[in-house]
Each structure stands twice: as C-alpha cells, then as structure tokens.
Write an enzyme that holds these catalytic residues in place. Structure first.
Site, PDB file in Angstrom:
ATOM      1  CG  HIS A   1      -0.252  -0.143   2.530  1.00 43.13           C
ATOM      2  ND1 HIS A   1      -0.921  -0.029   3.732  1.00 43.13           N
ATOM      3  CD2 HIS A   1       1.044  -0.407   2.860  1.00 43.13           C
ATOM      4  CE1 HIS A   1      -0.070  -0.210   4.733  1.00 43.13           C
ATOM      5  NE2 HIS A   1       1.115  -0.441   4.229  1.00 43.13           N
ATOM      6  CG  HIS A   2       4.025   1.978   2.208  1.00 47.00           C
ATOM      7  ND1 HIS A   2       3.184   2.762   2.972  1.00 47.00           N
ATOM      8  CD2 HIS A   2       4.514   1.024   3.060  1.00 47.00           C
ATOM      9  CE1 HIS A   2       3.173   2.315   4.224  1.00 47.00           C
ATOM     10  NE2 HIS A   2       3.963   1.259   4.292  1.00 47.00           N
ATOM     11  CB  ALA A   3       3.312   1.022  -4.700  1.00 48.92           C
TER      12      ALA A   3
ATOM     13  CG  ASN B   1       2.190   6.273   1.866  1.00 53.36           C
ATOM     14  OD1 ASN B   1       2.151   5.044   1.861  1.00 53.36           O
ATOM     15  ND2 ASN B   1       3.314   6.925   1.636  1.00 53.36           N
TER      16      ASN B   1
END
Length: 311
Positions: A116-118, A166
């Site tokens: 989920h940080h990509a 993010n």
C-alpha cells in the site's frame, strides 16, 4: 478456500537486510501443514494491462527493464533485479486471483500482498506496485464490462496494517467509488501521511481494548458513509506487540479478535472479501507467522460460513 503465493520468487537481498523475506515461505509451509482446508496456488503474474490501470507507463517500464534510478530503488528499499520485478508482478497477481476466487466463494487470500505504499509513479516502503489499487480497478473494469451493470463497483479498502496506506490513499483521492479506511500508528512510517477517506491514528503502546474499540467505531463509520460491493482487507501483523517496527501492543488474542470483527462484518452483509498479509516484522519471525496463520484460520472458518448460508 483459495490462497495464492509467490515465495519461490526470492529477492537476492544483501545480508542483514531488515525485510524478512523468509516469512512468506514459512507461512506457506505452515498453511500446508496445519490448515488442509486452504488450497495453495502459485500466484500468476499481473499483466501490464492490469498494472496500467493504476501505474504510469514510464514506471512500469522502469521496473520491467531495470532502469529505475538509484534514488527510486532506495525509496522502495529493494535493489532492482529480474527477481524483484517478477515478484512484484506476482504479488499483484496473487491479489487479483484472490479477488476472482472471493467473487465466487466469498473469501480468498494472498499469502503476500498489501503493498500500500506504492504510488502511481513510484514505489516505497518495500512496495513496488500497489496490488490493492490494481485489484480495485480490475474489479471495477470487470463489473463495467458486464451487461446491465449500473454504476461503478463500490470497493472498500480496510487497511489494518500499522503503517498508513499512503499510496492507496493518494491513488483514490477524490474517487467516490473506492472508500479507503486506515488504522495506523500516528507516529509511524510514513511520516508524511496522505488523507484517506477515514484515517484513525493510534498512539504508541495502543493495546487490545483501545485498538478493538477503534476497529468497531471505524467499521460503523464506514457503513454509515459507504455501501461496498467488495472488500479488500489488509491484515497487517505489524500491530502485534512483538513487532520490531509496529510500536503498538496488540496481543495474540487481540489480533484474532480484530480479524473476526472484519470477516464477520463482511460476512453478515454478504460482501465478498479478499485479504492480504501486508506487514509483519516480528523480533521472532516465527511469532509473526503464527499471527498470520491465525488470520488464515479465522478466514477459513468464515469461508465455511459462506458455504453454509448467510446469517
């Protein structure tokens, strides 16, 4: 219940690297030995067409061709290699396959995933491509292609990793068809957060009672604001008290209670759910694997409920 793995695509990480790559194979072995009701399948590689629904053509090409600048590689946390590129596609493909299985059977999971940080144009925090965003867009594209479909498929992302999602939040900002919910450590990575549809920030040392109350309140708020057709659940193990990077204090019992609340919420409403493991960086990686195994055990019990009828 179907599960998808890609642990045999191992990144050649330098000695002492803090990412616990071995946990994926350990979890697959534990599933095979202890939960025979879980059917293990090799994750397919996500197609470029699927990735392109979320990621820029330039970024996809950089990953495929090994032309990612050194600074971008450092932000991801992995050096580029052919194995890194292949594993990234398989991690996304596992979540795509889990979504297809969940549409048929109610629940399915990816032994990895939760990246989920990509962002659309870059990776970060051990995340190359955003499997959650790609899966949401693939589900919506399939729905739109069906004859008689009315309006976009409504997808809820329930992100219970200790780190804020993010990249996912940024990708879906302003999109009313995807609801992003994130419970995360207020003082943890990423230190610059992106606004989700609902963010719940948790203090260091947060324990079972406070954490579970926040989960209950967040699910209630989600239901009041959004009517999902599908749920993507990030079952992060890094909220556990034994995690090196989590800074929270949720016990084994609290972890199981969290998972039961999420699976029960979706099952009672008849909403298919695909889940991913997301983070887990235990001081003792075997404990992380046991926490994740409990998530699969709970999921398997709710998979059986789907087959036995609705409440």
């Amino acid at each position: 219940m179907h599960a998808y793995y890609a642990d045999h695509f191992v990144l050649p990480l330098p000695e002492g690297h803090r990412f616990p790559m071995a946990k994926y194979r350990m979890l697959r072995d534990a599933l095979a030995q202890e939960l025979p009701g879980v059917q293990l399948h090799e994750a397919p590689a996500a197609a470029t067409e699927d990735l392109a629904r979320v990621h820029t053509a330039e970024y996809i090409a950089h990953i495929a061709q090994g032309t990612l600048p050194p600074m971008a590689q450092r932000e991801i946390g992995f050096p580029w290699s052919e194995a890194m590129a292949e594993r990234a596609r398989r991690s996304v493909g596992g979540t795509l396959a889990a979504c297809e299985a969940a549409l048929r059977e109610g629940i399915a999971g990816n032994v990895a995933g939760g990246t989920h940080h990509a962002y659309a144009d870059k990776g970060g925090g051990f995340c190359v491509f955003n499997d959650i965003a790609v899966a949401a867009r693939a589900l919506q594209a399939q729905h739109a292609a069906r004859r008689g479909a009315r309006g976009p498929l409504q997808v809820a992302v329930i992100d219970l990793d200790v780190h804020q999602g993010n990249g996912t939040a940024r990708i879906f900002q302003g999109d009313d068809s995807v609801f992003t919910l994130s419970l995360h450590g207020a003082r943890n990575f990423p230190f610059r957060k992106e606004p989700s549809d609902l963010d719940v920030e948790l203090p260091d040392g947060c324990g079972d009672d406070e954490y579970l109350a926040c989960v209950e309140q967040a699910l209630l708020a989600l239901e009041l604001r959004f009517a999902p057709d599908f749920v993507l659940y990030l079952a992060g193990a890094d909220i556990h008290e034994g995690d090196r990077l989590g800074r929270l204090a949720v016990t084994d019992d609290g972890m199981e209670a969290r998972d039961r609340r999420v699976f029960d919420w979706a099952w009672r409403r008849g909403i298919p759910l695909a889940f991913t493991m997301a983070g887990g960086y235990g001081r003792d990686i075997a404990r992380t694997v046991q926490v994740q195994l409990t998530t699969w055990r709970v999921a398997l019990s709710y998979h059986a409920r789907w087959h036995n009828g609705r409440p």
